[in-house]
Design an enzyme around this catalytic site. Structure first.
Site, short mmCIF file in Angstrom:
data_model
loop_
_atom_site.label_atom_id
_atom_site.label_comp_id
_atom_site.label_asym_id
_atom_site.label_seq_id
_atom_site.Cartn_x
_atom_site.Cartn_y
_atom_site.Cartn_z
CB CYS A 112 77.12 31.93 33.16
SG CYS A 112 76.76 30.17 33.14
CG HIS A 251 73.72 34.12 31.82
ND1 HIS A 251 74.04 33.33 30.74
CD2 HIS A 251 73.63 33.29 32.90
CE1 HIS A 251 74.15 32.08 31.15
NE2 HIS A 251 73.90 32.03 32.45
CG ASN A 281 72.77 28.68 31.24
OD1 ASN A 281 73.69 29.16 30.59
ND2 ASN A 281 72.71 28.75 32.56
C1 LIG Z 1 66.85 24.54 38.69
C2 LIG Z 1 65.52 25.28 38.82
C3 LIG Z 1 64.83 25.34 37.48
C4 LIG Z 1 64.63 24.48 39.76
O1 LIG Z 1 63.38 25.14 39.87
P1 LIG Z 1 62.70 25.35 41.28
O2 LIG Z 1 61.41 25.98 41.02
O3 LIG Z 1 63.71 26.09 42.13
O4 LIG Z 1 62.48 23.89 41.77
P2 LIG Z 1 63.06 23.17 43.07
O5 LIG Z 1 64.54 22.94 42.91
O6 LIG Z 1 62.59 23.91 44.28
O7 LIG Z 1 62.33 21.80 42.98
C5 LIG Z 1 60.93 21.69 43.12
C6 LIG Z 1 60.52 20.26 42.91
O8 LIG Z 1 60.66 19.93 41.51
C7 LIG Z 1 61.46 18.75 41.38
N1 LIG Z 1 62.21 18.86 40.15
C8 LIG Z 1 63.48 19.31 39.95
N2 LIG Z 1 63.80 19.23 38.65
C9 LIG Z 1 62.72 18.73 38.02
C10 LIG Z 1 62.43 18.42 36.69
N3 LIG Z 1 63.33 18.61 35.70
N4 LIG Z 1 61.21 17.93 36.38
C11 LIG Z 1 60.30 17.72 37.33
N5 LIG Z 1 60.51 17.99 38.62
C12 LIG Z 1 61.71 18.49 38.96
C13 LIG Z 1 62.34 18.73 42.61
O9 LIG Z 1 62.79 17.43 42.88
C14 LIG Z 1 61.40 19.24 43.66
O10 LIG Z 1 60.56 18.20 44.07
P3 LIG Z 1 60.15 18.03 45.62
O11 LIG Z 1 59.35 19.28 45.94
O12 LIG Z 1 59.35 16.79 45.61
O13 LIG Z 1 61.44 17.95 46.38
C15 LIG Z 1 65.72 26.70 39.40
O14 LIG Z 1 66.08 26.64 40.76
C16 LIG Z 1 66.76 27.48 38.66
O15 LIG Z 1 66.64 27.71 37.45
N6 LIG Z 1 67.77 27.96 39.38
C17 LIG Z 1 68.82 28.75 38.76
C18 LIG Z 1 69.76 27.82 38.06
C19 LIG Z 1 70.67 28.54 37.13
O16 LIG Z 1 70.29 29.51 36.53
N7 LIG Z 1 71.87 28.02 36.99
C20 LIG Z 1 72.83 28.53 36.08
C21 LIG Z 1 73.38 29.81 36.56
S1 LIG Z 1 74.51 30.45 35.42
#
Ligand SMILES: CC(C)(COP(=O)(O)OP(=O)(O)OC[C@H]1O[C@@H](n2cnc3c(N)ncnc32)[C@H](O)[C@@H]1OP(=O)(O)O)[C@@H](O)C(=O)NCCC(=O)NCCS
Length: 328
Positions: A112, A251, A281
């Site tokens: 990215c 980004h 993204n």
């Molecule tokens: C992926 C992302 C959205 C997850 O959000 P988060 O707030 O960190 O959520 P978590 O991973 O802590 O998960 C929290 C809960 O939601 C759940 N969950 C994950 N994806 C889910 C979805 N699409 N819908 C509903 N629940 C979801 C998880 O299983 C977890 O459940 P649990 O508490 O029972 O274990 C976030 O971490 C993120 O955007 N990270 C950066 C990723 C990124 O930018 N990548 C590209 C870089 S170039």
């Protein structure tokens, strides 16, 4: 020494939309969860048969036209992508032919952050006098490596392409670029199989190892830690501060990452370009797509200072400070 000015910007997005409601049919998720955790409402998905080079060539053709540059006058094409059409030839060579260019062409993979890395390469070539006109394209078809049974990743990504033409200029254009990489974080965002480390086998294919894997929490922490620092460093390299930034063009990975980064930099929301809601993204394409939105909205003015900042797999990160020189 000539400066490298961005003389045009363009983008191209597929027609098909994948909405949060569509994803609710595929995995256990909800529109409310996706919007509140990411800011995303929908993404664009490439049409069957459309590869990264097709999206790249369409964005590139518009950028060329807006620049008023003839294909024969482009000295170099760099395509930043991590979803190439195939292992080889490069997506850049395939896009070069589709656009009728005749120049050298190569791919650059910094995930990215690829667009920022490519801007650094193009700027160095122009400043050194080795090239006068360079096209940089960021293009990705992330849908080709996303596992649509994995709710933690499939909600984030979309397809698209964005392009700029850089040209040697007496006026200052690209003021500074600062890049970084930390390969110790390689396993936070990666595709396990399909490369030389693990060629595709029936077993790893069945296990889903040809799809993107991500530790979302750690990537989030990395982004909000690395981006403010590299942005300030790039600004300092040009003798500027965040007060001088007219537009922060980050980004587009997660609205919460963008908001945290802007807050840590002390840049007001009105000066931050946000395009994630309707495209998700789009990896290497996201920064030029966001920049093109700003341009087409008529909000970009000659003399504006832009901070283009990226982060992604590698881990990689980088910031480019650009003075926009185009008058329209
Ligand atoms: C992926 C992302 C959205 C997850 O959000 P988060 O707030 O960190 O959520 P978590 O991973 O802590 O998960 C929290 C809960 O939601 C759940 N969950 C994950 N994806 C889910 C979805 N699409 N819908 C509903 N629940 C979801 C998880 O299983 C977890 O459940 P649990 O508490 O029972 O274990 C976030 O971490 C993120 O955007 N990270 C950066 C990723 C990124 O930018 N990548 C590209 C870089 S170039």
């Amino acid at each position: 020494m000539p400066s490298a000015a961005l003389i045009s910007v363009a983008s191209w997005l597929p027609e098909a939309r994948l909405t949060n409601a569509d994803l609710e049919q595929l995995v256990d998720t909800s529109d409310e969860w996706i919007r509140s955790r990411t800011g995303i409402a929908e993404r664009r998905i490439a049409a069957p048969g459309d590869a990264t080079s097709d999206l790249a060539a369409r964005a590139g053709a518009i950028a060329l036209d807006r620049a008023g540059v003839q294909p024969a006058d482009v000295d170099l094409l760099i395509v930043a992508t991590s979803t190439p059409d195939m292992v080889f030839p490069s997506t850049a060579c395939l896009a070069q032919a589709k656009m009728g260019l005749t120049c050298p062409a190569y791919d650059l993979n910094a995930a990215c952050t690829g667009f920022i890395y490519a801007i650094e390469m193009a700027t160095a070539m122009i400043e050194s006098g080795r090239a006068r006109t360079i096209m940089v394209i960021g293009a990705d078809v992330l849908s080709s490596i996303v596992d649509y049974t994995d709710r933690s990743t499939c909600i984030l990504f979309g397809d698209g392409a964005g392009a700029v033409v850089l040209q040697a200029s007496e006026e200052p254009g690209v003021l500074s670029v600062h890049l970084g990489a930390d390969g110790t974080g390689a396993d936070l965002l990666y595709v396990p199989a399909g490369g030389s480390a693990a060629p595709v086998t029936p077993e790893n294919l069945a296990a889903g190892d040809t799809y993107l894997k991500m530790n979302g929490n750690e990537v989030f922490k990395f982004a909000v830690r690395a981006i403010p620092g590299v942005t300030k460093q790039a600004l300092a390299d040009s003798g500027l501060t965040t007060d001088d930034v007219d537009w922060l063009v980050p980004h587009q990975a997660n609205q919460r990452i963008t908001d945290t980064v802007a807050q840590r930099l002390g840049i007001a929301h009105e000066r931050v370009v946000c395009r994630i809601e309707d495209i998700g993204n789009t990896s290497a394409a996201s920064i030029p797509i966001a920049l093109d939105s700003l341009y087409r909205d008529g909000r970009l003015r000659a003399g504006n200072i832009l901070a283009l900042v990226g982060f992604g797999a590698g881990l990689t990160y980088g910031a480019a400070i650009v003075r926009w020189t185009r008058e329209d």
